[in-house]
Design a protein around this motif. Structure first.
Motif, PDB file in Angstrom:
ATOM      1  N   PRO A 130      33.634   1.454 -25.516  1.00  0.00           N
ATOM      2  CA  PRO A 130      33.111   1.470 -24.483  1.00  0.00           C
ATOM      3  C   PRO A 130      34.427   1.136 -22.992  1.00  0.00           C
ATOM      4  CG  PRO A 130      33.776  -0.862 -25.803  1.00  0.00           C
ATOM      5  CD  PRO A 130      34.107   0.760 -26.641  1.00  0.00           C
ATOM      6  N   ALA A 131      34.707   0.838 -22.103  1.00  0.00           N
ATOM      7  CA  ALA A 131      35.599   0.373 -21.291  1.00  0.00           C
ATOM      8  C   ALA A 131      36.083  -0.375 -21.204  1.00  0.00           C
ATOM      9  CB  ALA A 131      34.650  -0.553 -19.860  1.00  0.00           C
ATOM     10  N   THR A 132      36.386  -1.600 -22.369  1.00  0.00           N
ATOM     11  CA  THR A 132      37.263  -2.583 -22.794  1.00  0.00           C
ATOM     12  C   THR A 132      37.300  -2.688 -24.367  1.00  0.00           C
ATOM     13  OG1 THR A 132      36.175  -4.193 -22.136  1.00  0.00           O
ATOM     14  CG2 THR A 132      38.053  -3.744 -20.866  1.00  0.00           C
ATOM     15  N   VAL A 133      38.489  -2.949 -24.639  1.00  0.00           N
ATOM     16  CA  VAL A 133      38.138  -2.976 -26.206  1.00  0.00           C
ATOM     17  C   VAL A 133      38.984  -3.985 -26.627  1.00  0.00           C
ATOM     18  CG1 VAL A 133      38.139  -0.378 -26.994  1.00  0.00           C
ATOM     19  CG2 VAL A 133      40.211  -1.631 -27.105  1.00  0.00           C
ATOM     20  N   ASN A 134      39.297  -4.411 -28.009  1.00  0.00           N
ATOM     21  CA  ASN A 134      39.695  -5.467 -28.187  1.00  0.00           C
ATOM     22  C   ASN A 134      41.325  -5.986 -28.966  1.00  0.00           C
ATOM     23  OD1 ASN A 134      39.942  -4.788 -31.147  1.00  0.00           O
ATOM     24  ND2 ASN A 134      37.882  -6.300 -31.335  1.00  0.00           N
ATOM     25  N   VAL A 135      42.395  -6.371 -28.982  1.00  0.00           N
ATOM     26  CA  VAL A 135      43.391  -5.748 -29.169  1.00  0.00           C
ATOM     27  C   VAL A 135      44.265  -4.968 -31.263  1.00  0.00           C
ATOM     28  CG1 VAL A 135      45.870  -6.805 -29.939  1.00  0.00           C
ATOM     29  CG2 VAL A 135      44.445  -7.268 -27.410  1.00  0.00           C
ATOM     30  N   THR A 136      43.031  -5.584 -31.370  1.00  0.00           N
ATOM     31  CA  THR A 136      43.350  -4.771 -32.635  1.00  0.00           C
ATOM     32  C   THR A 136      42.060  -3.590 -32.812  1.00  0.00           C
ATOM     33  OG1 THR A 136      42.350  -6.714 -33.622  1.00  0.00           O
ATOM     34  CG2 THR A 136      41.513  -4.659 -35.275  1.00  0.00           C
ATOM     35  N   GLY A 154      45.106  -1.376 -31.011  1.00  0.00           N
ATOM     36  CA  GLY A 154      46.089  -0.413 -31.830  1.00  0.00           C
ATOM     37  C   GLY A 154      45.780  -0.028 -32.874  1.00  0.00           C
ATOM     38  N   ARG A 155      44.511   0.031 -33.196  1.00  0.00           N
ATOM     39  CA  ARG A 155      44.166   1.226 -34.449  1.00  0.00           C
ATOM     40  C   ARG A 155      44.273   2.256 -33.718  1.00  0.00           C
ATOM     41  NH1 ARG A 155      38.858   2.142 -35.595  1.00  0.00           N
ATOM     42  NH2 ARG A 155      38.732   3.969 -36.533  1.00  0.00           N
ATOM     43  N   ALA A 156      43.604   2.183 -32.038  1.00  0.00           N
ATOM     44  CA  ALA A 156      43.700   3.400 -31.421  1.00  0.00           C
ATOM     45  C   ALA A 156      45.552   3.997 -31.392  1.00  0.00           C
ATOM     46  CB  ALA A 156      42.846   3.199 -29.855  1.00  0.00           C
ATOM     47  N   LEU A 157      46.627   3.615 -31.649  1.00  0.00           N
ATOM     48  CA  LEU A 157      47.408   3.430 -31.202  1.00  0.00           C
ATOM     49  C   LEU A 157      47.963   3.529 -32.329  1.00  0.00           C
ATOM     50  CD1 LEU A 157      48.404   0.927 -27.943  1.00  0.00           C
ATOM     51  CD2 LEU A 157      48.060   3.106 -28.298  1.00  0.00           C
ATOM     52  N   GLY A 158      47.389   3.447 -33.654  1.00  0.00           N
ATOM     53  CA  GLY A 158      48.225   3.682 -35.017  1.00  0.00           C
ATOM     54  C   GLY A 158      48.925   2.247 -34.885  1.00  0.00           C
ATOM     55  N   ILE A 159      48.603   1.093 -34.403  1.00  0.00           N
ATOM     56  CA  ILE A 159      49.363   0.134 -34.707  1.00  0.00           C
ATOM     57  C   ILE A 159      48.505  -0.776 -35.030  1.00  0.00           C
ATOM     58  CG2 ILE A 159      51.962   0.916 -33.412  1.00  0.00           C
ATOM     59  CD1 ILE A 159      50.267  -1.549 -31.664  1.00  0.00           C
ATOM     60  N   GLY A 160      49.587  -1.912 -36.113  1.00  0.00           N
ATOM     61  CA  GLY A 160      48.363  -2.884 -36.419  1.00  0.00           C
ATOM     62  C   GLY A 160      48.276  -3.773 -35.351  1.00  0.00           C
ATOM     63  N   ARG A 161      47.336  -5.028 -36.032  1.00  0.00           N
ATOM     64  CA  ARG A 161      46.791  -6.449 -35.124  1.00  0.00           C
ATOM     65  C   ARG A 161      48.065  -7.115 -34.873  1.00  0.00           C
ATOM     66  NH1 ARG A 161      46.259 -11.349 -36.033  1.00  0.00           N
ATOM     67  NH2 ARG A 161      44.587 -12.272 -34.282  1.00  0.00           N
ATOM     68  N   ASP A 162      48.630  -7.536 -35.597  1.00  0.00           N
ATOM     69  CA  ASP A 162      50.147  -8.261 -35.378  1.00  0.00           C
ATOM     70  C   ASP A 162      51.376  -7.616 -34.727  1.00  0.00           C
ATOM     71  OD1 ASP A 162      48.851  -9.995 -36.882  1.00  0.00           O
ATOM     72  OD2 ASP A 162      49.919  -9.555 -39.251  1.00  0.00           O
ATOM     73  N   LYS A 163      51.278  -6.514 -34.329  1.00  0.00           N
ATOM     74  CA  LYS A 163      52.381  -5.480 -34.369  1.00  0.00           C
ATOM     75  C   LYS A 163      51.846  -5.325 -32.784  1.00  0.00           C
ATOM     76  CE  LYS A 163      56.256  -3.464 -33.544  1.00  0.00           C
ATOM     77  NZ  LYS A 163      57.554  -3.518 -33.199  1.00  0.00           N
ATOM     78  N   ALA A 164      50.542  -5.259 -32.661  1.00  0.00           N
ATOM     79  CA  ALA A 164      49.808  -4.881 -30.676  1.00  0.00           C
ATOM     80  C   ALA A 164      50.481  -6.308 -29.686  1.00  0.00           C
ATOM     81  CB  ALA A 164      48.807  -4.794 -31.245  1.00  0.00           C
ATOM     82  N   TYR A 165      49.474  -7.522 -30.718  1.00  0.00           N
ATOM     83  CA  TYR A 165      50.107  -9.321 -29.564  1.00  0.00           C
ATOM     84  C   TYR A 165      51.770  -8.929 -29.918  1.00  0.00           C
ATOM     85  CZ  TYR A 165      44.649 -10.580 -30.256  1.00  0.00           C
ATOM     86  OH  TYR A 165      44.036 -10.540 -30.034  1.00  0.00           O
ATOM     87  N   THR A 166      52.591  -8.842 -30.701  1.00  0.00           N
ATOM     88  CA  THR A 166      53.833  -9.215 -30.630  1.00  0.00           C
ATOM     89  C   THR A 166      54.486  -8.740 -29.698  1.00  0.00           C
ATOM     90  OG1 THR A 166      54.618  -9.500 -32.799  1.00  0.00           O
ATOM     91  CG2 THR A 166      56.337  -8.610 -31.244  1.00  0.00           C
ATOM     92  N   LEU A 167      53.778  -7.035 -29.475  1.00  0.00           N
ATOM     93  CA  LEU A 167      54.422  -6.079 -28.106  1.00  0.00           C
ATOM     94  C   LEU A 167      53.684  -6.754 -26.930  1.00  0.00           C
ATOM     95  CD1 LEU A 167      54.393  -2.966 -29.446  1.00  0.00           C
ATOM     96  CD2 LEU A 167      56.460  -3.035 -28.408  1.00  0.00           C
ATOM     97  N   ILE A 168      51.991  -7.299 -27.275  1.00  0.00           N
ATOM     98  CA  ILE A 168      51.553  -8.079 -25.586  1.00  0.00           C
ATOM     99  C   ILE A 168      52.752  -9.074 -25.463  1.00  0.00           C
ATOM    100  CG2 ILE A 168      49.588  -8.659 -25.214  1.00  0.00           C
ATOM    101  CD1 ILE A 168      48.454  -7.156 -26.883  1.00  0.00           C
ATOM    102  N   ARG A 169      52.988  -9.626 -26.054  1.00  0.00           N
ATOM    103  CA  ARG A 169      53.710 -11.006 -25.658  1.00  0.00           C
ATOM    104  C   ARG A 169      54.810 -11.203 -25.372  1.00  0.00           C
ATOM    105  NH1 ARG A 169      51.145 -12.604 -30.061  1.00  0.00           N
ATOM    106  NH2 ARG A 169      53.081 -12.565 -32.269  1.00  0.00           N
ATOM    107  N   ALA A 170      55.918  -9.754 -25.486  1.00  0.00           N
ATOM    108  CA  ALA A 170      56.882  -9.171 -25.343  1.00  0.00           C
ATOM    109  C   ALA A 170      57.303  -8.424 -24.302  1.00  0.00           C
ATOM    110  CB  ALA A 170      57.836  -8.240 -26.411  1.00  0.00           C
TER     111      ALA A 170
END
Length: 82
Positions: free
Chosen positions: A24-30, A33-49
């Motif tokens: 869909p037009a927007t997706v959740n962080v999980t 992250g899956r589309a980018l090949g990274i996990g949920r925790d790593k995605a949130y870490t990158l967002i916070r940083a």
């Protein structure tokens, strides 16, 4: 890529092109992250940083990622139906 490698990616949760284009037009962080090949925790870490590779939309306690921006950084083009 061999069939065995493709199977390994699928079991690891990697997202295929067809699934990526069906988002869909927007997706959740999980999902982003899956589309980018990274996990949920790593995605949130990158967002916070401030290092997540796309813009994020914070809506109250919810964070959404624009799918078009994911497609752009992944080099995916959605072709218009004729």
């Amino acid at each position: 890529m061999t069939a065995q490698e493709e199977c390994g990616q699928a079991s690891a949760g990697a997202m295929g092109l067809e699934e990526l284009l069906a988002l869909p037009a927007t997706v959740n962080v999980t999902t982003a992250g899956r589309a980018l090949g990274i996990g949920r925790d790593k995605a949130y870490t990158l967002i916070r940083a401030g290092g997540f590779p796309t813009r994020t939309l914070t809506l109250g306690d919810t964070v959404r990622v624009p799918t078009a921006e994911l497609w752009k950084i992944l080099g995916v083009e959605r072709r218009a139906s004729a």
